[in-house]
Design a protein around this motif. Structure first.
Motif, PDB file in Angstrom:
ATOM      1  N   HIS A 167     -46.252 -24.182 -36.428  1.00 51.05           N
ATOM      2  CA  HIS A 167     -47.399 -23.332 -36.739  1.00 51.05           C
ATOM      3  C   HIS A 167     -48.418 -24.083 -37.591  1.00 51.05           C
ATOM      4  O   HIS A 167     -49.005 -23.517 -38.518  1.00 51.05           O
ATOM      5  CB  HIS A 167     -46.935 -22.063 -37.450  1.00 51.05           C
ATOM      6  N   SER A 168     -48.637 -25.345 -37.269  1.00 52.44           N
ATOM      7  CA  SER A 168     -49.569 -26.188 -38.016  1.00 52.44           C
ATOM      8  C   SER A 168     -50.508 -26.895 -37.048  1.00 52.44           C
ATOM      9  O   SER A 168     -50.323 -26.827 -35.824  1.00 52.44           O
ATOM     10  CB  SER A 168     -48.777 -27.235 -38.815  1.00 52.44           C
ATOM     11  N   PRO A 169     -51.507 -27.610 -37.560  1.00 52.19           N
ATOM     12  CA  PRO A 169     -52.422 -28.358 -36.680  1.00 52.19           C
ATOM     13  C   PRO A 169     -51.785 -29.583 -36.019  1.00 52.19           C
ATOM     14  O   PRO A 169     -52.433 -30.246 -35.203  1.00 52.19           O
ATOM     15  CB  PRO A 169     -53.545 -28.794 -37.626  1.00 52.19           C
ATOM     16  N   VAL A 170     -50.545 -29.910 -36.378  1.00 54.41           N
ATOM     17  CA  VAL A 170     -49.861 -31.051 -35.764  1.00 54.41           C
ATOM     18  C   VAL A 170     -49.769 -30.839 -34.253  1.00 54.41           C
ATOM     19  O   VAL A 170     -49.485 -29.735 -33.779  1.00 54.41           O
ATOM     20  CB  VAL A 170     -48.452 -31.211 -36.385  1.00 54.41           C
ATOM     21  N   LYS A 189     -60.263 -36.393 -29.030  1.00 51.29           N
ATOM     22  CA  LYS A 189     -59.535 -35.683 -30.080  1.00 51.29           C
ATOM     23  C   LYS A 189     -58.436 -36.564 -30.670  1.00 51.29           C
ATOM     24  O   LYS A 189     -57.699 -37.237 -29.943  1.00 51.29           O
ATOM     25  CB  LYS A 189     -58.912 -34.402 -29.516  1.00 51.29           C
ATOM     26  N   GLU A 190     -58.344 -36.561 -32.001  1.00 47.53           N
ATOM     27  CA  GLU A 190     -57.295 -37.332 -32.646  1.00 47.53           C
ATOM     28  C   GLU A 190     -55.931 -36.694 -32.401  1.00 47.53           C
ATOM     29  O   GLU A 190     -55.830 -35.488 -32.180  1.00 47.53           O
ATOM     30  CB  GLU A 190     -57.547 -37.424 -34.154  1.00 47.53           C
ATOM     31  N   LYS A 191     -54.905 -37.518 -32.440  1.00 48.08           N
ATOM     32  CA  LYS A 191     -53.543 -37.044 -32.204  1.00 48.08           C
ATOM     33  C   LYS A 191     -52.727 -37.186 -33.484  1.00 48.08           C
ATOM     34  O   LYS A 191     -52.624 -38.274 -34.051  1.00 48.08           O
ATOM     35  CB  LYS A 191     -52.882 -37.834 -31.072  1.00 48.08           C
ATOM     36  N   ILE A 192     -52.152 -36.067 -33.921  1.00 47.50           N
ATOM     37  CA  ILE A 192     -51.326 -36.051 -35.131  1.00 47.50           C
ATOM     38  C   ILE A 192     -49.892 -35.708 -34.733  1.00 47.50           C
ATOM     39  O   ILE A 192     -49.650 -34.685 -34.101  1.00 47.50           O
ATOM     40  CB  ILE A 192     -51.844 -35.020 -36.145  1.00 47.50           C
ATOM     41  N   VAL A 193     -48.964 -36.572 -35.101  1.00 47.45           N
ATOM     42  CA  VAL A 193     -47.554 -36.397 -34.736  1.00 47.45           C
ATOM     43  C   VAL A 193     -46.715 -36.275 -36.001  1.00 47.45           C
ATOM     44  O   VAL A 193     -46.952 -36.969 -36.993  1.00 47.45           O
ATOM     45  CB  VAL A 193     -47.048 -37.579 -33.889  1.00 47.45           C
ATOM     46  N   ALA A 194     -45.740 -35.391 -35.966  1.00 49.59           N
ATOM     47  CA  ALA A 194     -44.775 -35.268 -37.062  1.00 49.59           C
ATOM     48  C   ALA A 194     -43.415 -35.781 -36.600  1.00 49.59           C
ATOM     49  O   ALA A 194     -42.985 -35.496 -35.476  1.00 49.59           O
ATOM     50  CB  ALA A 194     -44.653 -33.817 -37.513  1.00 49.59           C
ATOM     51  N   ILE A 195     -42.765 -36.552 -37.445  1.00 53.25           N
ATOM     52  CA  ILE A 195     -41.381 -36.969 -37.214  1.00 53.25           C
ATOM     53  C   ILE A 195     -40.511 -36.194 -38.193  1.00 53.25           C
ATOM     54  O   ILE A 195     -40.714 -36.271 -39.406  1.00 53.25           O
ATOM     55  CB  ILE A 195     -41.191 -38.483 -37.438  1.00 53.25           C
ATOM     56  N   SER A 215     -40.797 -44.133 -30.429  1.00 50.74           N
ATOM     57  CA  SER A 215     -40.812 -43.159 -29.339  1.00 50.74           C
ATOM     58  C   SER A 215     -42.183 -42.503 -29.143  1.00 50.74           C
ATOM     59  O   SER A 215     -42.410 -41.844 -28.126  1.00 50.74           O
ATOM     60  CB  SER A 215     -39.767 -42.071 -29.604  1.00 50.74           C
ATOM     61  N   ILE A 216     -43.073 -42.678 -30.089  1.00 51.38           N
ATOM     62  CA  ILE A 216     -44.353 -41.967 -30.039  1.00 51.38           C
ATOM     63  C   ILE A 216     -45.310 -42.552 -29.010  1.00 51.38           C
ATOM     64  O   ILE A 216     -45.970 -41.833 -28.271  1.00 51.38           O
ATOM     65  CB  ILE A 216     -45.011 -41.945 -31.435  1.00 51.38           C
ATOM     66  N   GLY A 217     -45.395 -43.863 -28.956  1.00 53.06           N
ATOM     67  CA  GLY A 217     -46.352 -44.475 -28.033  1.00 53.06           C
ATOM     68  C   GLY A 217     -47.697 -44.644 -28.705  1.00 53.06           C
ATOM     69  O   GLY A 217     -47.978 -45.678 -29.296  1.00 53.06           O
ATOM     70  N   GLU A 218     -48.539 -43.629 -28.639  1.00 51.81           N
ATOM     71  CA  GLU A 218     -49.858 -43.691 -29.253  1.00 51.81           C
ATOM     72  C   GLU A 218     -50.090 -42.445 -30.105  1.00 51.81           C
ATOM     73  O   GLU A 218     -49.699 -41.348 -29.724  1.00 51.81           O
ATOM     74  CB  GLU A 218     -50.959 -43.797 -28.196  1.00 51.81           C
ATOM     75  N   ALA A 219     -50.742 -42.652 -31.235  1.00 57.88           N
ATOM     76  CA  ALA A 219     -51.126 -41.541 -32.111  1.00 57.88           C
ATOM     77  C   ALA A 219     -52.139 -42.063 -33.111  1.00 57.88           C
ATOM     78  O   ALA A 219     -52.296 -43.284 -33.281  1.00 57.88           O
ATOM     79  CB  ALA A 219     -49.913 -40.966 -32.828  1.00 57.88           C
ATOM     80  N   ASP A 220     -52.824 -41.161 -33.766  1.00 61.69           N
ATOM     81  CA  ASP A 220     -53.757 -41.544 -34.823  1.00 61.69           C
ATOM     82  C   ASP A 220     -53.082 -41.486 -36.194  1.00 61.69           C
ATOM     83  O   ASP A 220     -53.211 -42.398 -37.002  1.00 61.69           O
ATOM     84  CB  ASP A 220     -54.976 -40.617 -34.798  1.00 61.69           C
ATOM     85  N   CYS A 242     -51.778 -32.836 -46.458  1.00 63.24           N
ATOM     86  CA  CYS A 242     -51.378 -34.117 -45.867  1.00 63.24           C
ATOM     87  C   CYS A 242     -52.408 -34.592 -44.857  1.00 63.24           C
ATOM     88  O   CYS A 242     -52.812 -35.765 -44.863  1.00 63.24           O
ATOM     89  CB  CYS A 242     -50.019 -33.976 -45.177  1.00 63.24           C
ATOM     90  N   ILE A 243     -52.829 -33.709 -43.983  1.00 63.56           N
ATOM     91  CA  ILE A 243     -53.762 -34.089 -42.923  1.00 63.56           C
ATOM     92  C   ILE A 243     -55.122 -34.480 -43.514  1.00 63.56           C
ATOM     93  O   ILE A 243     -55.728 -35.485 -43.110  1.00 63.56           O
ATOM     94  CB  ILE A 243     -53.902 -32.948 -41.900  1.00 63.56           C
ATOM     95  N   ILE A 244     -55.602 -33.714 -44.479  1.00 59.46           N
ATOM     96  CA  ILE A 244     -56.879 -34.037 -45.126  1.00 59.46           C
ATOM     97  C   ILE A 244     -56.817 -35.412 -45.789  1.00 59.46           C
ATOM     98  O   ILE A 244     -57.723 -36.238 -45.645  1.00 59.46           O
ATOM     99  CB  ILE A 244     -57.252 -32.959 -46.164  1.00 59.46           C
ATOM    100  N   ASN A 245     -55.739 -35.669 -46.513  1.00 64.14           N
ATOM    101  CA  ASN A 245     -55.641 -36.903 -47.294  1.00 64.14           C
ATOM    102  C   ASN A 245     -55.300 -38.129 -46.463  1.00 64.14           C
ATOM    103  O   ASN A 245     -55.741 -39.231 -46.789  1.00 64.14           O
ATOM    104  CB  ASN A 245     -54.631 -36.727 -48.426  1.00 64.14           C
ATOM    105  N   VAL A 246     -54.539 -37.975 -45.396  1.00 62.55           N
ATOM    106  CA  VAL A 246     -54.234 -39.149 -44.578  1.00 62.55           C
ATOM    107  C   VAL A 246     -55.478 -39.601 -43.814  1.00 62.55           C
ATOM    108  O   VAL A 246     -55.672 -40.801 -43.567  1.00 62.55           O
ATOM    109  CB  VAL A 246     -53.053 -38.878 -43.615  1.00 62.55           C
ATOM    110  N   ARG A 247     -56.340 -38.673 -43.465  1.00 66.40           N
ATOM    111  CA  ARG A 247     -57.623 -39.048 -42.844  1.00 66.40           C
ATOM    112  C   ARG A 247     -58.481 -39.844 -43.823  1.00 66.40           C
ATOM    113  O   ARG A 247     -59.187 -40.768 -43.455  1.00 66.40           O
ATOM    114  CB  ARG A 247     -58.375 -37.799 -42.405  1.00 66.40           C
TER     115      ARG A 247
END
Length: 264
Positions: free
Chosen positions: A44-47, A2-8, A95-100, A120-125
């Motif tokens: 309350h998002s897919p993040v 599973k891909e990992k999505i992080v928000a800062i 601070s994230i380490g690893e993410a997609d 955002c998620i659709i377009n960044v992919r």
């Protein structure tokens, strides 16, 4: 895997133009701290995870009175930011380490919503780098040092840049690393960092956000944001009422239909 999505979420600014005596991200708008609204949107998002970047002296306050109080379970850590925005972003990325993918958002933009995050998620992919914004409504003038007009760029080519700004994680992390190594202090947004220090084969895609997605900077912005939050709550209330009315209407129609059917 599973891909990992992080928000800062950036909340380390002093907000000097506000003149309020407290950092603007903690000013109260409709009974909630300003930064609450961005954190709630991501909660309350897919993040998958949220990194909150704030002032070093404010970490305990944020944990106790914002993250814990409002039960933001996706906030995995609170990181001390830097003096400038680009420094805070870099510290958040480290601070994230690893993410997609990573979505970088100004905590002073409280009108973030599920639709913008979804775009955002659709377009960044698809594009690896995208920035939320809106076409400029106003004509923009380029001026010289004495504020005399020098040129007028075509309005159709001008966008007002907002956040979130979204990237392939490794792509933007490498660009920020090069920025920090260069000593350049002119970066004002993340797209600019990628344009100047990132993989030149990757272009930044502009995607439409909302004209409501304002950044709270002045006392006037606080009043506008308060009105927008109030309007959003009213819309949700009316939407829920409408759904209940439709539900009751359908139940009545079903009852009438099946009663007649039984009688036949």
């Amino acid at each position: 895997m599973k891909e990992k999505i992080v928000a800062i979420v950036l909340g380390a600014g002093e907000g000097k133009r506000m003149g309020s005596g407290i950092p603007k991200q903690y000013m109260i708008i409709k009974s909630r701290p300003l930064i609450y609204y961005a954190l709630k949107a991501f909660e309350h998002s897919p993040v998958d995870e949220v990194i909150l970047v704030t002032g070093e002296d404010e970490i305990d306050y944020c944990k106790k009175y914002i993250v814990d109080k409002y039960q933001f379970e996706k906030v995995s850590r609170i990181v001390a930011g830097g003096r400038e925005r680009y420094e805070s972003v870099y510290l958040g990325l480290k601070s994230i380490g690893e993410a997609d993918y990573v979505l970088i958002h100004d905590g002073a933009r409280p009108m973030l919503n599920a639709d913008i995050i979804r775009k955002c998620i659709i377009n960044v992919r698809r594009h690896k780098a995208c920035v939320v914004g809106m076409p400029s409504k106003d004509t923009i003038k380029v001026v010289d040092n004495d504020t005399y007009a020098v040129s007028t760029p075509p309005r159709r080519k001008l966008w007002q840049v907002q956040t979130p700004q979204c990237f392939d994680f490794n792509l933007i992390y490498d660009a920020y690393q090069k920025l920090m190594d260069s000593g350049d202090t002119t970066a004002t947004d993340d797209g600019m960092v990628l344009e100047n220090y990132g993989d030149q084969r990757v272009k930044v895609k502009l995607i439409e956000g909302s004209y409501d997605n304002i950044k709270v900077t002045t006392p006037e912005d606080v009043r506008i944001a308060g009105s927008l939050v109030k309007a959003r709550k009213l819309f949700r209330f009316l939407h829920n009422v409408h759904d209940k009315i439709i539900y009751l209407q359908m139940k009545i129609l079903q009852k009438r239909f099946f009663t007649k059917k039984d009688e036949q």
